[in-house]
Design a protein around this motif. Structure first.
Motif, PDB file in Angstrom:
ATOM      1  N   ILE A  68     -97.876  73.691  23.133  1.00 47.07           N
ATOM      2  CA  ILE A  68     -99.232  73.235  23.417  1.00 47.07           C
ATOM      3  C   ILE A  68    -100.047  74.431  23.890  1.00 47.07           C
ATOM      4  O   ILE A  68     -99.641  75.165  24.807  1.00 47.07           O
ATOM      5  N   ARG A  69    -101.217  74.629  23.282  1.00 51.06           N
ATOM      6  CA  ARG A  69    -102.030  75.814  23.543  1.00 51.06           C
ATOM      7  C   ARG A  69    -103.459  75.440  23.904  1.00 51.06           C
ATOM      8  O   ARG A  69    -103.965  74.396  23.498  1.00 51.06           O
ATOM      9  N   VAL A  70    -104.089  76.344  24.647  1.00 45.78           N
ATOM     10  CA  VAL A  70    -105.535  76.330  24.840  1.00 45.78           C
ATOM     11  C   VAL A  70    -106.033  77.628  24.226  1.00 45.78           C
ATOM     12  O   VAL A  70    -105.735  78.714  24.736  1.00 45.78           O
ATOM     13  N   GLY A  71    -106.745  77.510  23.103  1.00 39.39           N
ATOM     14  CA  GLY A  71    -107.078  78.710  22.352  1.00 39.39           C
ATOM     15  C   GLY A  71    -105.791  79.372  21.882  1.00 39.39           C
ATOM     16  O   GLY A  71    -104.865  78.695  21.427  1.00 39.39           O
ATOM     17  N   PRO A  72    -105.662  80.670  22.059  1.00 41.04           N
ATOM     18  CA  PRO A  72    -104.422  81.336  21.627  1.00 41.04           C
ATOM     19  C   PRO A  72    -103.321  81.318  22.686  1.00 41.04           C
ATOM     20  O   PRO A  72    -102.216  81.791  22.427  1.00 41.04           O
ATOM     21  N   HIS A  73    -103.610  80.773  23.850  1.00 38.37           N
ATOM     22  CA  HIS A  73    -102.691  80.899  24.986  1.00 38.37           C
ATOM     23  C   HIS A  73    -101.777  79.677  25.096  1.00 38.37           C
ATOM     24  O   HIS A  73    -102.237  78.532  25.087  1.00 38.37           O
TER      25      HIS A  73
ATOM     26  N   PRO B 148    -109.942  70.541  33.453  1.00 40.75           N
ATOM     27  CA  PRO B 148    -110.962  69.772  32.728  1.00 40.75           C
ATOM     28  C   PRO B 148    -111.818  70.674  31.859  1.00 40.75           C
ATOM     29  O   PRO B 148    -112.257  71.747  32.277  1.00 40.75           O
ATOM     30  N   GLY B 149    -112.012  70.235  30.624  1.00 43.14           N
ATOM     31  CA  GLY B 149    -112.763  71.016  29.645  1.00 43.14           C
ATOM     32  C   GLY B 149    -111.895  71.757  28.656  1.00 43.14           C
ATOM     33  O   GLY B 149    -112.360  72.125  27.569  1.00 43.14           O
ATOM     34  N   ASP B 150    -110.613  71.986  28.996  1.00 45.05           N
ATOM     35  CA  ASP B 150    -109.717  72.674  28.066  1.00 45.05           C
ATOM     36  C   ASP B 150    -109.510  71.811  26.822  1.00 45.05           C
ATOM     37  O   ASP B 150    -109.268  70.600  26.912  1.00 45.05           O
ATOM     38  N   GLU B 151    -109.619  72.410  25.653  1.00 48.58           N
ATOM     39  CA  GLU B 151    -109.334  71.732  24.391  1.00 48.58           C
ATOM     40  C   GLU B 151    -108.009  72.259  23.870  1.00 48.58           C
ATOM     41  O   GLU B 151    -107.828  73.457  23.703  1.00 48.58           O
ATOM     42  N   ILE B 152    -107.081  71.361  23.618  1.00 50.02           N
ATOM     43  CA  ILE B 152    -105.727  71.782  23.286  1.00 50.02           C
ATOM     44  C   ILE B 152    -105.439  71.592  21.804  1.00 50.02           C
ATOM     45  O   ILE B 152    -105.985  70.713  21.137  1.00 50.02           O
ATOM     46  N   THR B 153    -104.582  72.456  21.298  1.00 57.51           N
ATOM     47  CA  THR B 153    -103.988  72.317  19.972  1.00 57.51           C
ATOM     48  C   THR B 153    -102.481  72.411  20.140  1.00 57.51           C
ATOM     49  O   THR B 153    -101.985  72.925  21.153  1.00 57.51           O
ATOM     50  N   PHE B 154    -101.758  71.936  19.151  1.00 58.44           N
ATOM     51  CA  PHE B 154    -100.302  71.985  19.298  1.00 58.44           C
ATOM     52  C   PHE B 154     -99.636  72.013  17.931  1.00 58.44           C
ATOM     53  O   PHE B 154    -100.152  71.473  16.942  1.00 58.44           O
TER      54      PHE B 154
ATOM     55  N   GLY C 126    -105.848  67.887  20.102  1.00 56.02           N
ATOM     56  CA  GLY C 126    -105.917  66.797  21.054  1.00 56.02           C
ATOM     57  C   GLY C 126    -107.129  65.913  20.789  1.00 56.02           C
ATOM     58  O   GLY C 126    -108.190  66.411  20.409  1.00 56.02           O
ATOM     59  N   LYS C 127    -106.976  64.609  21.008  1.00 58.09           N
ATOM     60  CA  LYS C 127    -108.088  63.689  20.744  1.00 58.09           C
ATOM     61  C   LYS C 127    -109.265  63.940  21.683  1.00 58.09           C
ATOM     62  O   LYS C 127    -110.417  63.762  21.305  1.00 58.09           O
ATOM     63  N   ASP C 128    -108.979  64.335  22.904  1.00 60.94           N
ATOM     64  CA  ASP C 128    -110.018  64.561  23.908  1.00 60.94           C
ATOM     65  C   ASP C 128    -109.706  65.840  24.666  1.00 60.94           C
ATOM     66  O   ASP C 128    -108.541  66.218  24.817  1.00 60.94           O
ATOM     67  N   PRO C 129    -110.738  66.515  25.159  1.00 57.27           N
ATOM     68  CA  PRO C 129    -110.466  67.628  26.068  1.00 57.27           C
ATOM     69  C   PRO C 129    -109.776  67.115  27.325  1.00 57.27           C
ATOM     70  O   PRO C 129    -109.845  65.927  27.662  1.00 57.27           O
ATOM     71  N   VAL C 130    -109.095  67.997  28.021  1.00 62.70           N
ATOM     72  CA  VAL C 130    -108.584  67.658  29.339  1.00 62.70           C
ATOM     73  C   VAL C 130    -109.777  67.197  30.174  1.00 62.70           C
ATOM     74  O   VAL C 130    -110.823  67.848  30.190  1.00 62.70           O
ATOM     75  N   ASN C 131    -109.629  66.039  30.847  1.00 62.71           N
ATOM     76  CA  ASN C 131    -110.807  65.473  31.518  1.00 62.71           C
ATOM     77  C   ASN C 131    -110.438  64.827  32.844  1.00 62.71           C
ATOM     78  O   ASN C 131    -109.319  64.348  33.051  1.00 62.71           O
ATOM     79  N   ALA C 132    -111.426  64.822  33.746  1.00 64.06           N
ATOM     80  CA  ALA C 132    -111.223  64.318  35.099  1.00 64.06           C
ATOM     81  C   ALA C 132    -110.906  62.829  35.154  1.00 64.06           C
ATOM     82  O   ALA C 132    -110.053  62.415  35.952  1.00 64.06           O
ATOM     83  N   PRO C 133    -111.557  61.957  34.336  1.00 64.50           N
ATOM     84  CA  PRO C 133    -111.215  60.531  34.423  1.00 64.50           C
ATOM     85  C   PRO C 133    -109.747  60.247  34.114  1.00 64.50           C
ATOM     86  O   PRO C 133    -109.106  59.447  34.800  1.00 64.50           O
ATOM     87  N   MET C 134    -109.207  60.907  33.077  1.00 61.56           N
ATOM     88  CA  MET C 134    -107.810  60.677  32.736  1.00 61.56           C
ATOM     89  C   MET C 134    -106.893  61.183  33.846  1.00 61.56           C
ATOM     90  O   MET C 134    -105.885  60.546  34.177  1.00 61.56           O
TER      91      MET C 134
END
Length: 302
Positions: A140-145, A107-113, A23-31
């Motif tokens: 779509i994952r956060v870490g291995p989850h 917020p703060g989660d970094e995703i991969t997919f 993901g380009k950005d972590p999950v975030n409150a402004p978005m």
């Protein structure tokens, strides 16, 4: 007749479309805030120190923007699209998507997919033209989850050559389903019905199976007064569609009850529509079968 191209396309089923993309950005409150403001979603679960992202934002965190994202699309997916282009199926339209939610994103989660070419249909003929439906599945994952799954379907097609119409085109019919059938029944009787949550007293529109404020499933219909103001609007110039005559204004109208709906503003030229313009509900017949709610301007915009 054997569909040789279809057989070649089928060979791509199960191949990767994107691998280890980030993901380009972590999950975030402004978005999250921008999304909720645009959707009119005031659920308190989406703000504060324990906030989570609305589940339907799942795809948002995977979008690469103009610069793309790390990982990226695979050669197999590019080859699949190139085969369709070379065969003359150069037009594309997104047809639908399906999402499955496994865990909330915060917020703060970094995703991969990762994405896989799940299926390629047989040759299909639609009103748009003839082509193939291509479905991809993104995990779509956060870490291995695993956080969720997003299925996205496009139609790659060769447009149908349209003959000059001999009679006026009919305006497209609304999609009526079990969740909104009561609304359209009300329109047939010249009543604009909105939903009232019997759990938290919140009014909502468009019609939903559950309350987006408290999650309650129970509601009753309430007839709107018909008074409103233009909250926002756009002027449509392109593309042209049969039964529409651009340019015309499409407005987001805020009703006196506090909910908003999209419709057309009549009674003033398209270039005189403005934010804050007071409007009043009318019901306009477009043919022998179709009646739609529109809003008439109550004053001439300067």
């Amino acid at each position: 007749m054997t569909d040789e191209l279809g057989a070649r396309l089928k060979a791509y089923e199960g191949q990767d479309a994107a691998v280890a993309a980030e993901g380009k950005d972590p999950v975030n409150a402004p978005m999250i805030r921008h999304w909720c403001e645009a959707m009119g979603d005031t659920n308190p679960a989406y703000e504060g120190p324990d906030a989570k992202a609305p589940p339907t934002m799942l795809q948002v965190w995977t979008m690469g923007g103009l610069s793309g994202y790390a990982g990226g699309r695979t050669q197999a997916y590019d080859e699949l699209l190139a085969l369709l282009d070379e065969a003359g199926y150069t037009s594309v339209v997104a047809t639908d998507c399906e999402q499955e939610y496994v865990r909330p994103l915060r917020p703060g989660d970094e995703i991969t997919f990762d994405s896989v070419i799940e299926s390629v249909s047989e040759l299909k003929t639609t009103k748009l033209g003839t082509g193939y439906f291509v479905t991809t599945r993104m995990d779509i994952r956060v870490g291995p989850h695993l956080a969720g799954t997003h299925r996205f379907r496009i139609l790659k097609y060769a447009p149908t050559r349209r003959r000059r119409q001999q009679k006026p085109a009919l305006r497209p019919r609304p999609v009526v389903n079990r969740d909104n059938a009561g609304f359209w029944e009300g329109i047939e009787h010249h009543r604009l019905l909105i939903q009232h949550c019997t759990t938290c007293d919140t009014l909502r529109f468009p019609w939903l199976p559950g309350c987006n404020n408290c999650g309650g499933p129970d509601w009753t219909p309430v007839e709107a007064s018909g008074d409103g103001t233009v909250y926002s609007y756009v002027v449509m110039h392109h593309p042209p569609f049969p039964a529409f005559d651009p340019p015309y204004a499409v407005a987001l109208v805020e009703l006196a009850e506090g909910v908003r709906m999209i419709s057309n503003v009549v009674g003033v030229p398209y270039d005189k529509v403005r934010i804050g313009l007071p409007v009043r509900l009318e019901f306009q017949s477009y043919d022998d079968e179709l009646v739609l709610p529109v809003f008439r301007a109550l004053e001439e915009a300067g």
